[in-house]
Each structure stands twice: as structure tokens, then as C-alpha cells.
Design a protein around this motif. Structure first.
Motif, PDB file in Angstrom:
ATOM      1  N   ASP A  53      52.199  86.859  30.216  1.00 26.71           N
ATOM      2  CA  ASP A  53      53.107  85.731  30.126  1.00 26.71           C
ATOM      3  C   ASP A  53      52.379  84.454  30.525  1.00 26.71           C
ATOM      4  N   ALA A 112      53.810  77.835  20.335  1.00 28.36           N
ATOM      5  CA  ALA A 112      53.333  77.630  21.703  1.00 28.36           C
ATOM      6  C   ALA A 112      52.915  78.939  22.363  1.00 28.36           C
ATOM      7  N   ASN A 113      51.952  78.836  23.260  1.00 25.80           N
ATOM      8  CA  ASN A 113      51.612  79.977  24.110  1.00 25.80           C
ATOM      9  C   ASN A 113      52.694  80.220  25.157  1.00 25.80           C
ATOM     10  N   SER A 114      53.434  79.188  25.489  1.00 22.57           N
ATOM     11  CA  SER A 114      54.507  79.338  26.475  1.00 22.57           C
ATOM     12  C   SER A 114      55.633  80.215  25.932  1.00 22.57           C
ATOM     13  N   PRO A 115      56.330  80.934  26.808  1.00 23.56           N
ATOM     14  CA  PRO A 115      57.480  81.730  26.370  1.00 23.56           C
ATOM     15  C   PRO A 115      58.608  80.823  25.891  1.00 23.56           C
ATOM     16  N   HIS A 116      59.560  81.395  25.150  1.00 23.32           N
ATOM     17  CA  HIS A 116      60.659  80.605  24.592  1.00 23.32           C
ATOM     18  C   HIS A 116      61.426  79.838  25.667  1.00 23.32           C
ATOM     19  N   VAL A 119      59.130  76.661  26.168  1.00 19.98           N
ATOM     20  CA  VAL A 119      58.881  75.749  25.050  1.00 19.98           C
ATOM     21  C   VAL A 119      60.162  75.191  24.451  1.00 19.98           C
ATOM     22  N   ASP A 120      61.224  75.986  24.388  1.00 18.92           N
ATOM     23  CA  ASP A 120      62.489  75.473  23.860  1.00 18.92           C
ATOM     24  C   ASP A 120      63.000  74.316  24.723  1.00 18.92           C
ATOM     25  N   TYR A 136      58.441  78.563  17.525  1.00 14.74           N
ATOM     26  CA  TYR A 136      57.899  79.901  17.750  1.00 14.74           C
ATOM     27  C   TYR A 136      57.185  79.969  19.098  1.00 14.74           C
ATOM     28  N   SER A 137      57.277  81.121  19.722  1.00 15.63           N
ATOM     29  CA  SER A 137      56.492  81.428  20.915  1.00 15.63           C
ATOM     30  C   SER A 137      55.628  82.650  20.614  1.00 15.63           C
ATOM     31  N   GLU A 139      55.187  85.020  22.439  1.00 16.25           N
ATOM     32  CA  GLU A 139      55.794  86.247  22.963  1.00 16.25           C
ATOM     33  C   GLU A 139      56.432  87.062  21.850  1.00 16.25           C
ATOM     34  N   ASP A 140      56.780  86.404  20.733  1.00 14.56           N
ATOM     35  CA  ASP A 140      57.327  87.125  19.593  1.00 14.56           C
ATOM     36  C   ASP A 140      56.292  88.069  18.977  1.00 14.56           C
TER      37      ASP A 140
END
Length: 218
Positions: A53, A112-116, A119-120, A136-137, A139-140
Motif C-alpha cells: 500500500d 495513481a500509486n495511491s489507494p482510492h 487519490v479520490d 484509477y488506483s 490497487e485495482d
């Protein structure tokens, strides 16, 4: 054309993070060391195929950098760092650049490398979320950039061929990751950065997003 945008530094200004480090450590300039260590950790994650993460990597990197400077970054400092990360302002050229691309009829997404959860919030707070068709993140995809999986996940989900997609980033490793899956690339040379040496040149190099709509021929 599908335009894919990196988030941190490419669109969001990290300067305010230095205030957090300064307030809790009494030292200036630590934000750059922190971000470099964070990106280094992300690159190792991508290279080894072990997903981590990005937000947690950020916290771990902050503790490591401040500890090396002889100061302990406590939980309250980490909480302030996380909150500030979610409320970073956009660079002044970003909104107009994105709007110009939309006016040309292009589809815009963020990756983004950041999780949703991060970044959201970031893009909503910066007033940029409404300019994107989708956020998009990594993490998907279960992998951090510049591993191929996040870029391919976007292309597959958008049902777009790689040569019909453009990655826009202020990081040479992000440009290289997109190139590896066949995407076109635009490098944003913020702070007089230069593309990765001994690597294929980006399709375009621009100083900021003011000219992004005309960076590539139609």
C-alpha cells in the motif's frame, strides 16, 4: 485518444508537505528526501512483484527519514502528513491544461500509486475530479507503477489500444513503465527535470501542463 495522468507532483504540488516535516522536526528540506525514499520503496515493490500500500509506504518512509535525522515522527505527525497529502493544491497550470484536452474531445483518466481512499479525496479537494472521466488506483491491479499491470489494467478497462493512449507524468520511471506496454508518453519537466537517460525519449517534453493539448500531433 485516451490521456492518462499521474497525480502526485505531475498535477499536485507537494510543497505544503515540507511545512509538516518542518513543524514536527524543526528541519527544512526533508520532504524531498522523504518522497525519494517513498518512490525508491515503490520501485522495489514493482520490481519484486510484492504489492505494498503506497500510503503505508509513505508513513514508513516518513518515520525512517525523520529517525535518521534524529527526530521521532510520532502518530500525530503522521496523521497531519496524511491529512495534508489528501488536501494538496493543484499546480496552477493543471486545470486549464486538462480543460483544453477535454475541449479537443479527448477522454481523460488519472492513474495513481495511491489507494482510492487517498487519490479520490486528493482530486476532489484540488477541484480536478470533475475534469476526469475516471480515476484509477494501482490497487485495482495489485501492483505499483511502473510495473506493467497498472497501465495494462487501464488499457483493458478502457478497451483502448496502447498506441491510442498517452501517459503524462513528471517522473521518468512512470514514463518508462508506460513505454514498456506500448503507450505514447509526455514528460512534464517540472523543476527542470529531464527524461531518463539511456532510455527511449518520450514522445514530447513540456515544462508544465499549459501546452499539453498541443504536445502531440493529432
Amino acid at each position: 485518444m485516451l490521456w492518462v495522468f499521474d497525480v502526485n507532483e505531475t498535477m499536485l504540488d507537494l510543497t505544503r508537505l515540507d511545512e509538516v516535516f518542518s513543524r514536527h522536526t524543526g528541519r527544512v528540506g526533508l520532504v524531498q528526501q522523504w518522497f525519494e525514499l517513498l518512490i525508491h520503496a515503490a520501485l522495489v515493490s514493482a520490481a519484486t512483484g510484492e504489492y505494498h500500500d503506497f500510503a503505508q509506504l509513505g508513513a514508513d518512509s516518513a518515520r525512517a527519514i525523520t529517525r535518521a535525522s534524529g527526530v521521532e515522527f510520532d502518530d500525530s505527525a503522521l496523521a497531519e502528513l496524511a491529512a495534508t497529502m489528501r488536501s494538496l493544491p493543484a499546480h496552477p497550470d493543471v486545470a486549464d491544461g486538462l480543460a483544453a484536452l477535454r475541449a479537443h474531445g479527448h477522454r481523460l483518466v488519472a492513474l495513481a500509486n495511491s489507494p482510492h481512499a487517498v487519490v479520490d479525496t486528493q482530486l476532489a479537494h484540488a477541484g480536478l475530479a470533475e475534469l476526469f472521466d475516471r480515476i484509477y488506483s494501482v490497487e485495482d491491479a495489485g501492483a505499483l507503477k511502473p510495473a506493467p499491470a497498472p497501465y495494462r489494467h487501464v488499457l483493458d478497462t478502457e478497451q483502448t489500444d496502447a498506441h491510442q493512449a498517452v501517459m503524462v507524468a513528471a517522473h521518468d520511471w512512470d514514463i518508462a513503465g508506460a513505454q514498456a506496454v506500448g503507450m505514447r508518453t509526455v514528460f512534464v519537466a517540472r523543476g527542470n527535470r529531464t527524461p531518463l537517460p539511456a532510455w527511449p525519449a518520450p514522445d514530447a517534453v513540456i515544462p508544465d501542463l499549459t501546452s499539453v493539448a498541443t504536445a502531440l500531433p493529432d
